[in-house]
Design a protein around this motif. Structure first.
Motif, PDB file in Angstrom:
ATOM      1  N   VAL A  44      18.253 -62.430 -14.223  1.00 57.15           N
ATOM      2  CA  VAL A  44      19.041 -63.186 -13.728  1.00 57.15           C
ATOM      3  C   VAL A  44      18.688 -64.661 -14.306  1.00 57.15           C
ATOM      4  CG1 VAL A  44      20.190 -64.205 -11.746  1.00 57.15           C
ATOM      5  CG2 VAL A  44      19.841 -62.023 -11.941  1.00 57.15           C
ATOM      6  N   PRO A  45      19.665 -65.269 -14.893  1.00 57.74           N
ATOM      7  CA  PRO A  45      19.268 -66.650 -15.462  1.00 57.74           C
ATOM      8  C   PRO A  45      18.673 -67.641 -14.436  1.00 57.74           C
ATOM      9  CG  PRO A  45      21.411 -66.126 -16.311  1.00 57.74           C
ATOM     10  CD  PRO A  45      21.154 -64.707 -15.300  1.00 57.74           C
ATOM     11  N   GLY A  46      17.662 -68.231 -14.863  1.00 60.96           N
ATOM     12  CA  GLY A  46      16.863 -69.019 -14.004  1.00 60.96           C
ATOM     13  C   GLY A  46      15.867 -68.428 -13.205  1.00 60.96           C
ATOM     14  N   TYR A  47      15.703 -67.223 -13.226  1.00 59.88           N
ATOM     15  CA  TYR A  47      14.606 -66.389 -12.554  1.00 59.88           C
ATOM     16  C   TYR A  47      13.777 -65.593 -13.500  1.00 59.88           C
ATOM     17  CZ  TYR A  47      17.419 -67.215  -8.362  1.00 59.88           C
ATOM     18  OH  TYR A  47      18.020 -67.900  -7.163  1.00 59.88           O
ATOM     19  N   ASP A  48      12.537 -65.348 -13.199  1.00 61.66           N
ATOM     20  CA  ASP A  48      11.732 -64.403 -13.751  1.00 61.66           C
ATOM     21  C   ASP A  48      12.410 -63.072 -13.827  1.00 61.66           C
ATOM     22  OD1 ASP A  48      10.136 -66.246 -14.946  1.00 61.66           O
ATOM     23  OD2 ASP A  48       8.424 -65.825 -13.243  1.00 61.66           O
ATOM     24  N   PRO A  49      12.059 -62.292 -14.702  1.00 63.74           N
ATOM     25  CA  PRO A  49      12.440 -60.724 -14.488  1.00 63.74           C
ATOM     26  C   PRO A  49      12.031 -60.068 -13.111  1.00 63.74           C
ATOM     27  CG  PRO A  49      11.819 -61.097 -16.882  1.00 63.74           C
ATOM     28  CD  PRO A  49      11.432 -62.208 -16.025  1.00 63.74           C
ATOM     29  N   HIS A  50      12.966 -59.211 -12.656  1.00 60.83           N
ATOM     30  CA  HIS A  50      12.434 -58.379 -11.623  1.00 60.83           C
ATOM     31  C   HIS A  50      12.987 -57.056 -11.682  1.00 60.83           C
ATOM     32  CE1 HIS A  50      12.538 -62.501  -9.505  1.00 60.83           C
ATOM     33  NE2 HIS A  50      11.850 -62.038  -8.597  1.00 60.83           N
ATOM     34  N   TRP A  51      11.870 -56.241 -11.170  1.00 66.31           N
ATOM     35  CA  TRP A  51      12.185 -54.817 -10.628  1.00 66.31           C
ATOM     36  C   TRP A  51      12.971 -54.911  -9.462  1.00 66.31           C
ATOM     37  CZ3 TRP A  51      11.389 -50.500 -13.835  1.00 66.31           C
ATOM     38  CH2 TRP A  51      10.433 -50.848 -14.955  1.00 66.31           C
ATOM     39  N   ILE A  52      14.129 -54.275  -9.324  1.00 64.19           N
ATOM     40  CA  ILE A  52      14.999 -54.178  -8.214  1.00 64.19           C
ATOM     41  C   ILE A  52      14.605 -52.734  -7.472  1.00 64.19           C
ATOM     42  CG2 ILE A  52      17.133 -54.214  -6.993  1.00 64.19           C
ATOM     43  CD1 ILE A  52      16.086 -56.949  -8.320  1.00 64.19           C
ATOM     44  N   VAL A  53      13.940 -52.595  -6.418  1.00 65.63           N
ATOM     45  CA  VAL A  53      13.753 -51.313  -5.579  1.00 65.63           C
ATOM     46  C   VAL A  53      14.620 -51.308  -4.858  1.00 65.63           C
ATOM     47  CG1 VAL A  53      12.123 -50.148  -4.495  1.00 65.63           C
ATOM     48  CG2 VAL A  53      11.176 -51.659  -6.227  1.00 65.63           C
ATOM     49  N   THR A  54      15.494 -50.253  -4.713  1.00 68.00           N
ATOM     50  CA  THR A  54      16.744 -49.909  -3.961  1.00 68.00           C
ATOM     51  C   THR A  54      16.565 -48.629  -3.013  1.00 68.00           C
ATOM     52  OG1 THR A  54      17.927 -48.757  -5.449  1.00 68.00           O
ATOM     53  CG2 THR A  54      18.227 -51.112  -5.227  1.00 68.00           C
ATOM     54  N   LYS A  55      15.712 -47.763  -3.609  1.00 67.95           N
ATOM     55  CA  LYS A  55      15.501 -46.365  -2.839  1.00 67.95           C
ATOM     56  C   LYS A  55      14.455 -46.325  -2.088  1.00 67.95           C
ATOM     57  CE  LYS A  55      17.713 -43.205  -4.102  1.00 67.95           C
ATOM     58  NZ  LYS A  55      18.860 -42.584  -3.492  1.00 67.95           N
ATOM     59  N   TYR A  56      14.885 -45.765  -0.638  1.00 69.50           N
ATOM     60  CA  TYR A  56      13.716 -45.528   0.541  1.00 69.50           C
ATOM     61  C   TYR A  56      12.472 -44.922   0.037  1.00 69.50           C
ATOM     62  CZ  TYR A  56      12.235 -43.639   4.969  1.00 69.50           C
ATOM     63  OH  TYR A  56      11.712 -43.292   6.238  1.00 69.50           O
ATOM     64  N   ALA A  57      12.474 -44.007  -0.856  1.00 73.12           N
ATOM     65  CA  ALA A  57      11.043 -43.559  -1.105  1.00 73.12           C
ATOM     66  C   ALA A  57      10.278 -44.317  -2.062  1.00 73.12           C
ATOM     67  CB  ALA A  57      11.182 -42.092  -1.699  1.00 73.12           C
ATOM     68  N   ASP A  58      11.064 -44.879  -2.904  1.00 71.48           N
ATOM     69  CA  ASP A  58      10.197 -45.837  -3.929  1.00 71.48           C
ATOM     70  C   ASP A  58       9.811 -47.181  -3.292  1.00 71.48           C
ATOM     71  OD1 ASP A  58      11.206 -44.091  -5.734  1.00 71.48           O
ATOM     72  OD2 ASP A  58      12.881 -45.143  -6.721  1.00 71.48           O
TER      73      ASP A  58
END
Length: 429
Positions: A44-58
């Motif tokens: 996202v512009p203005g932010y460092d890259p992020h992994w987005i973890v959305t799943k319960y097990a992960d």
């Protein structure tokens, strides 16, 4: 699974506190991510890259590995590149203004956690039960006195856990309002109704400035109390923290003040958010109120579902200390990982019919208190106080309904209802 990056326009709203005033909008974002990008990166512009973890097990897999995924090397909460640089300027190079249990990593984290682990254990909080039950009765009586209408969030949910926790710490009741104000400045710094008066959110330095002010206000308040408790300990949590030892010596100053801050803020704000959601559901679902009145033994399960439903701590950010492979993807050393507890608690693979509030849900292995070594230290106290309050309120409610639309706070971190307007009838003896 898609190997592509998440389109930034899809997830950018989740980086904006205002988005969280409408949970439906937020859930739509994360439902799409769980389906199409369950474990992917975004820039996202203005932010460092992020992994987005959305799943319960992960999320659980990552959250339990504190040695690999640190919480203190980078900002533990979502922050822009410019904001993190300002924090480093403020702290002399650290990525977090606060050094609470949330931001500490092994082995330091466990050493600091052990200072209060006994006080917050199941056995440790048993001594607090009579006081908690007495406070619950006071607020149930207050609710009844407000009949037939009140704003449950502002008049009950904000104030009940505040009193429980601050009484345990040893903060005089005259100072409770100030503690609530500082909590709201910290967690809802972007909300137009709850933010620090005079703050200018168009200024990129404002968030860091507010956090710095909050730290300094707490430091100014607690330093005399720390000195007092070190000289004359009492039977309160302030004495436990003030006299806590790390490797046989006193706590580092910023970590000591941060210990008081997290106890004085997270110790009640998350419970307030969850309690507000509970009444919101009762006002929308008369069948739940009727079932709980007829079967009071269901109240603990109702509390667990309110925790899953509310997910007041919506996200934390961690950084990888080494390469780590998960679900065929490789998170590289130094990568930022955004853990969405809000999404994990709505994961269709973990919870049948996750968008239905089911007070009889069993099992209910939500991650509303976190997971792994950073599981909320106050988990047993929070459950105790919510159960105690509902045991007092539910038998005395004949009916309850909303008189307007509840309003959520604007916060991408800790979030809950700031207004739950209700009309209710009281059972007459």
């Amino acid at each position: 699974m898609s190997e592509t990056m998440i389109p930034p326009e899809l997830v950018a709203p989740a980086f904006n506190p205002a988005t969280f005033a409408n949970r439906d909008d937020v859930h739509a974002i994360f439902t799409r991510l769980r389906k199409d990008y369950p474990l992917s990166q975004v820039e996202v512009p203005g932010y460092d890259p992020h992994w987005i973890v959305t799943k319960y097990a992960d999320l659980r897999e990552i959250a339990r590995q504190d040695e690999i995924f640190h919480g203190g090397d980078r900002s533990k909460t979502l922050i822009s590149q410019a904001g993190e640089e300002l924090v480093k300027q403020y702290t002399g190079g650290q990525s977090n203004i606060f050094r609470s249990l949330v931001q500490l990593d092994p082995p330091e984290h466990q050493k600091y956690r052990s200072v209060c682990s006994g006080a917050f254990s199941l056995d440790g909080i048993k001594a607090a039960l009579p006081g908690v039950e007495a406070t619950a009765k006071i607020f149930a009586d207050k609710l009844i006195s407000l009949a037939p209408e009140c704003d449950f969030a502002a008049e009950i949910a904000f104030l009940y856990p505040l009193k429980v926790v601050l009484d345990l710490i040893g903060v005089p009741e005259a100072d409770h309002a100030k503690m609530l104000e500082l909590t709201q400045w910290l967690f809802t710094y972007a909300d137009p109704d709850l933010k620090r008066p005079g703050s200018d959110l168009t200024d990129p330095q404002e968030i860091t400035r507010t956090w710095g002010i909050v730290f300094e206000e707490f430091e100014k308040y607690y330093q005399p109390m720390i000195a007092d408790r070190q000289q004359c300990p009492r039977h309160d949590l302030a004495s436990v923290i003030a006299n806590g030892k790390i490797d046989g010596g006193p706590m580092e100053h910023r970590a000591l003040i941060s210990y008081f801050i997290i106890a004085s803020t997270a110790g009640h704000d998350t419970t307030a958010a969850t309690t507000g959601h509970g009444m919101w559901q009762l006002a929308m679902r008369p069948d739940i109120l009727a079932d709980l009145k007829a079967n009071p033994d269901l109240i603990p399960g109702f509390v667990e579902e309110t925790i899953r439903w509310a997910s007041p701590v919506q996200q934390f950010v961690r950084s990888a200390t080494q390469d780590y492979e998960i679900k065929g993807r490789t998170i590289r050393k130094g990568d930022l990982v955004y853990l969405s507890y809000l999404s994990a608690n709505r994961d269709e693979d973990a919870f049948p019919d996750p968008f239905t509030f089911d007070h009889r849900r069993s099992p209910n292995r939500h991650v509303g208190f976190g997971f792994g070594g950073h599981t909320c230290l106050g988990i047993h106290l929070a459950r105790m106080e919510m159960i105690a309050l509902w045991k007092e309120i539910i038998p005395r409610l004949k009916s309850v309904e909303l008189t307007g639309e509840p309003r959520m706070a604007e916060s991408e971190f800790v979030c809950g209802p700031k207004s739950v307007p209700i009309r209710f009838e009281v059972e007459r003896a």
